[in-house]
Design a protein around this motif. Structure first.
Motif, short mmCIF file in Angstrom:
data_model
loop_
_atom_site.label_atom_id
_atom_site.label_comp_id
_atom_site.label_asym_id
_atom_site.label_seq_id
_atom_site.Cartn_x
_atom_site.Cartn_y
_atom_site.Cartn_z
N VAL A 29 0.79 -1.23 0.00
CA VAL A 29 0.00 0.00 0.00
C VAL A 29 0.83 1.29 0.00
CG1 VAL A 29 -1.71 1.35 1.29
CG2 VAL A 29 -1.96 -1.14 1.10
N ILE A 30 1.85 1.37 0.85
CA ILE A 30 2.54 2.65 1.04
C ILE A 30 3.68 2.80 0.04
CG2 ILE A 30 3.82 4.09 2.67
CD1 ILE A 30 2.37 2.77 4.94
N PRO A 31 3.67 3.88 -0.77
CA PRO A 31 4.75 4.10 -1.74
C PRO A 31 5.99 4.67 -1.06
CG PRO A 31 3.18 5.90 -1.85
CD PRO A 31 2.63 4.91 -0.85
N GLU A 32 7.10 4.66 -1.78
CA GLU A 32 8.33 5.27 -1.29
C GLU A 32 8.21 6.79 -1.36
OE1 GLU A 32 11.13 5.96 0.65
OE2 GLU A 32 11.25 3.83 0.18
N THR A 33 8.57 7.48 -0.28
CA THR A 33 8.43 8.94 -0.22
C THR A 33 9.77 9.66 -0.16
OG1 THR A 33 8.23 8.83 2.20
CG2 THR A 33 6.20 8.79 0.93
N LYS A 34 10.86 8.93 -0.34
CA LYS A 34 12.20 9.53 -0.25
C LYS A 34 12.39 10.61 -1.30
CE LYS A 34 15.71 7.29 -1.91
NZ LYS A 34 16.82 6.35 -2.15
N ASN A 35 12.91 11.77 -0.88
CA ASN A 35 13.26 12.89 -1.77
C ASN A 35 12.07 13.45 -2.55
OD1 ASN A 35 15.94 13.02 -1.04
ND2 ASN A 35 16.61 11.62 -2.65
N LYS A 36 10.87 13.31 -2.01
CA LYS A 36 9.69 13.86 -2.66
C LYS A 36 9.10 14.97 -1.79
CE LYS A 36 8.43 9.83 -5.38
NZ LYS A 36 9.68 9.10 -5.16
N THR A 37 8.54 15.99 -2.44
CA THR A 37 7.90 17.07 -1.71
C THR A 37 6.55 16.60 -1.19
OG1 THR A 37 6.75 18.00 -3.63
CG2 THR A 37 9.01 18.75 -3.23
N PHE A 38 5.97 17.37 -0.27
CA PHE A 38 4.65 17.02 0.26
C PHE A 38 3.60 17.03 -0.85
CE2 PHE A 38 6.72 18.95 4.10
CZ PHE A 38 6.85 17.78 4.80
N VAL A 39 3.74 17.94 -1.81
CA VAL A 39 2.80 18.02 -2.93
C VAL A 39 2.90 16.76 -3.78
CG1 VAL A 39 2.25 19.27 -5.05
CG2 VAL A 39 2.80 20.53 -2.97
N GLU A 40 4.11 16.33 -4.10
CA GLU A 40 4.30 15.13 -4.92
C GLU A 40 3.75 13.89 -4.23
OE1 GLU A 40 8.39 16.47 -7.26
OE2 GLU A 40 8.50 15.42 -5.34
N ILE A 41 3.94 13.79 -2.92
CA ILE A 41 3.44 12.63 -2.18
C ILE A 41 1.91 12.59 -2.20
CG2 ILE A 41 3.31 11.56 0.11
CD1 ILE A 41 6.12 12.75 0.64
N SER A 42 1.27 13.75 -2.04
CA SER A 42 -0.19 13.78 -2.08
C SER A 42 -0.70 13.35 -3.45
CB SER A 42 -0.70 15.18 -1.74
OG SER A 42 -0.42 16.09 -2.77
N GLN A 43 0.05 13.68 -4.52
CA GLN A 43 -0.35 13.28 -5.87
C GLN A 43 -0.22 11.77 -6.05
OE1 GLN A 43 2.28 15.72 -8.14
NE2 GLN A 43 1.26 17.61 -7.49
N MET A 44 0.80 11.16 -5.43
CA MET A 44 0.97 9.71 -5.52
C MET A 44 -0.23 8.99 -4.92
SD MET A 44 4.98 9.58 -4.40
CE MET A 44 5.11 7.81 -4.33
N PHE A 45 -0.73 9.48 -3.79
CA PHE A 45 -1.90 8.86 -3.18
C PHE A 45 -3.18 9.21 -3.92
CE2 PHE A 45 0.81 7.91 0.42
CZ PHE A 45 0.27 6.73 0.88
N ALA A 46 -3.18 10.37 -4.60
CA ALA A 46 -4.37 10.74 -5.37
C ALA A 46 -4.65 9.72 -6.47
CB ALA A 46 -4.19 12.13 -5.99
#
Length: 522
Positions: A463-480
């Motif tokens: 379920v949980i993607p890798e979040t290393k070196n990503k901004t908070f905006v990019e992480i929210s898009q991954m879950f979107a």
């Protein structure tokens, strides 16, 4: 010096000293708060016999009769687990406190609780009052509940993205240091015997140091800009934390998030729970925070001596064996801190839970077989060390880091409230139930923890993607993308995205990000 050397090697291009400022903050603020939590987890382990004796003698002086075995176990279990009840209360207050006082202000103001708790526990024997010990543990728990949510939030907001993982695991390292400190000071030759009230109240010393240092640090730049709209204070804070580097790109990234949340206030816990657009983020926080405590790690920290006694370790050697496990915790915590930016979040948390799960099964097997194979007692000690090492490498710190990374500014306080509450409820459950579970299930009680660890590892893997070196905006898009957002609106370059409004949770940047009204959520 080790921290500063690491930070120098991992700074942005053309930056000279900015990371040293952030690292100093992590050591002084986050370190003290996390160390207090670790200390309070283990502080009741060594003097357990003497605290029980105090409770029994107090009962004799008050009622003329002592406590029976079950009543004494119940009272001591309450002493251990009431810390978690206080932690639950503290975590429920986080959203309100950080909105009113800010991140740094909340940490500073909450230190008064430690001085109250230290005074209660320190004078409990003189006053002949077990209630003062129990209430002191409760008040200390309130402080830990606040700190364990606020400080990771603070660090996550001030850290540059290429150091967010490292600084996010600073808590796990200092939790281990706190546990190790309690194990050393708890030796019967030092404070774990006749001086146990002083042992319990020593938490006031690092708190006093923290109170002297914290006022010199600025507030979180993200809080100042996004919630307080104070651009001038934001620039001053960023210059302090980044020293001689170019802060323009970070300000632009924060302004992008500010524009996306311009019409959204800090959401409540209830709104967070009902928001379908952050369902996967919330579920992830729920699973890893419950799993972090139900993994059985607190049972080991609360009752290490009892576990080693049941494993057949001779009584005079138990306390020294316990101290040895503390040294392993420090080493494991260092491994986690210095590898997270290279390996990422997922390998550390998945690997940590897998190691813990297999070692829990190993404890059961070794305890069953040691009747016929005496050397298996050493296998059980090795499994205990494996559980602690696996926990300190990843599961000890990554859940706090993940909670900060999976949510944007408007949702972050509520997310920490939910995660912290579940964390402390699970902590209380383990601390209170484990002695009775151990009496009823015997060696097989560790299989419960084994199942929990393996289940959490599987959830994170799928379920949980890798979040290393990503901004908070990019992480929210991954879950979107998990919420049926069209692929063309998911993980593209920022200047090519057309995102749904997502009730203010998604990103919307004038000029570079266009809002397509035809794709809005009905």
């Amino acid at each position: 010096m080790v921290f500063c050397s690491f930070l120098k090697k991992n700074q942005y291009p053309n930056n000279n000293h900015h990371c040293i400022q952030v690292g100093t903050f992590g050591l002084s603020s986050h370190g003290k708060s996390s160390m207090l939590y670790g200390y309070n987890l283990a502080v009741v382990n060594s003097p357990a016999v003497y605290i029980k004796d105090f409770y029994n003698r107090t009962s004799v002086s008050r009622n003329g009769t002592g406590l029976d075995g079950e009543a004494l176990t119940l009272m001591y279990s309450l002493t251990v687990s009431v810390f978690a009840i206080g932690g639950l209360l503290g975590s429920l207050m986080v959203g309100m406190l950080v909105t009113r006082f800010g991140r740094k202000g909340t940490v500073v103001n909450s230190t008064v609780l430690v001085f109250i708790a230290g005074s209660l526990m320190g004078f409990s024997r003189i006053c002949g009052s077990p209630e003062m010990v129990i209430f002191g543990r409760f008040v200390t728990g309130i402080h830990s509940g606040i700190s364990l949510s606020v400080v990771p939030m603070y660090l996550g907001e001030i850290a540059p993205k290429n150091l967010r993982g490292f600084l996010g695991l600073v808590p796990s390292l200092f939790i281990c240091a706190g546990v190790f400190s309690a194990q050393i000071l708890g030796l019967h030759e030092i404070l774990g015997k006749d001086h146990w009230p002083l042992f319990l109240s020593l938490v006031v010393i690092p708190t006093f140091i923290q109170l002297m240092l914290l006022p010199w640090f600025p507030e979180s730049p993200r809080y100042l800009l996004i919630e307080k709209h104070n651009v001038h204070a934001t620039i001053i804070a960023l210059k302090w934390y980044r020293a001689k580097c170019n802060i323009q790109s970070e300000i632009e990234e924060m302004q992008e998030e500010q524009r996306s949340l311009s019409s959204v206030e800090t959401v409540s816990v209830w709104r967070l729970i009902l928001d379908p657009l952050v369902r996967w983020q919330l579920l992830s926080v729920v699973v890893i925070n419950i799993g972090m405590q139900l993994s059985g790690i607190d049972a080991l920290w609360f009752y290490t001596n009892d576990i080693f006694k049941n494993a057949g370790i001779p009584d005079p050697e138990i306390q020294y064996t316990t101290v040895g496990t503390g040294a392993i915790e420090i080493i494991a915590g260092l491994i986690g801190c210095f590898t997270i930016e290279k390996l990422g979040r997922r390998p550390l948390i998945i690997g940590g839970f897998l190691v813990m799960g297999f070692c829990c099964a190993g404890i059961t097997l070794s305890l069953v077989l040691q009747v016929h194979l005496p050397f298996m007692r050493y296998v059980s000690v090795g499994c205990v060390v494996g559980i602690i090492a696996g926990f300190c490498i990843g599961p000890a710190g990554v859940p706090f880091l993940i909670t900060a990374e999976l949510f944007k500014q408007s949702h972050r306080p509520a997310a920490y409230t939910v995660g912290g509450s579940l964390n402390w409820i699970s902590n209380f459950t383990v601390g209170f139930v484990f002695p009775f579970l151990q009496m009823s299930a015997g060696s097989y009680c560790y299989l419960v923890f084994c199942c929990v660890c393996l289940a959490v590892a599987a959830f994170v893997f799928f379920v949980i993607p890798e979040t290393k070196n990503k901004t908070f905006v990019e992480i929210s898009q991954m879950f979107a993308s998990k919420e049926a957002v069209p692929e063309t609106q998911g993980l593209g370059h920022l200047d090519q995205l057309k995102l749904r409004k997502m009730n203010g949770y998604g990103t919307l940047e004038n000029g570079s990000l266009e809002f397509d009204s035809s794709s809005s959520v009905p």
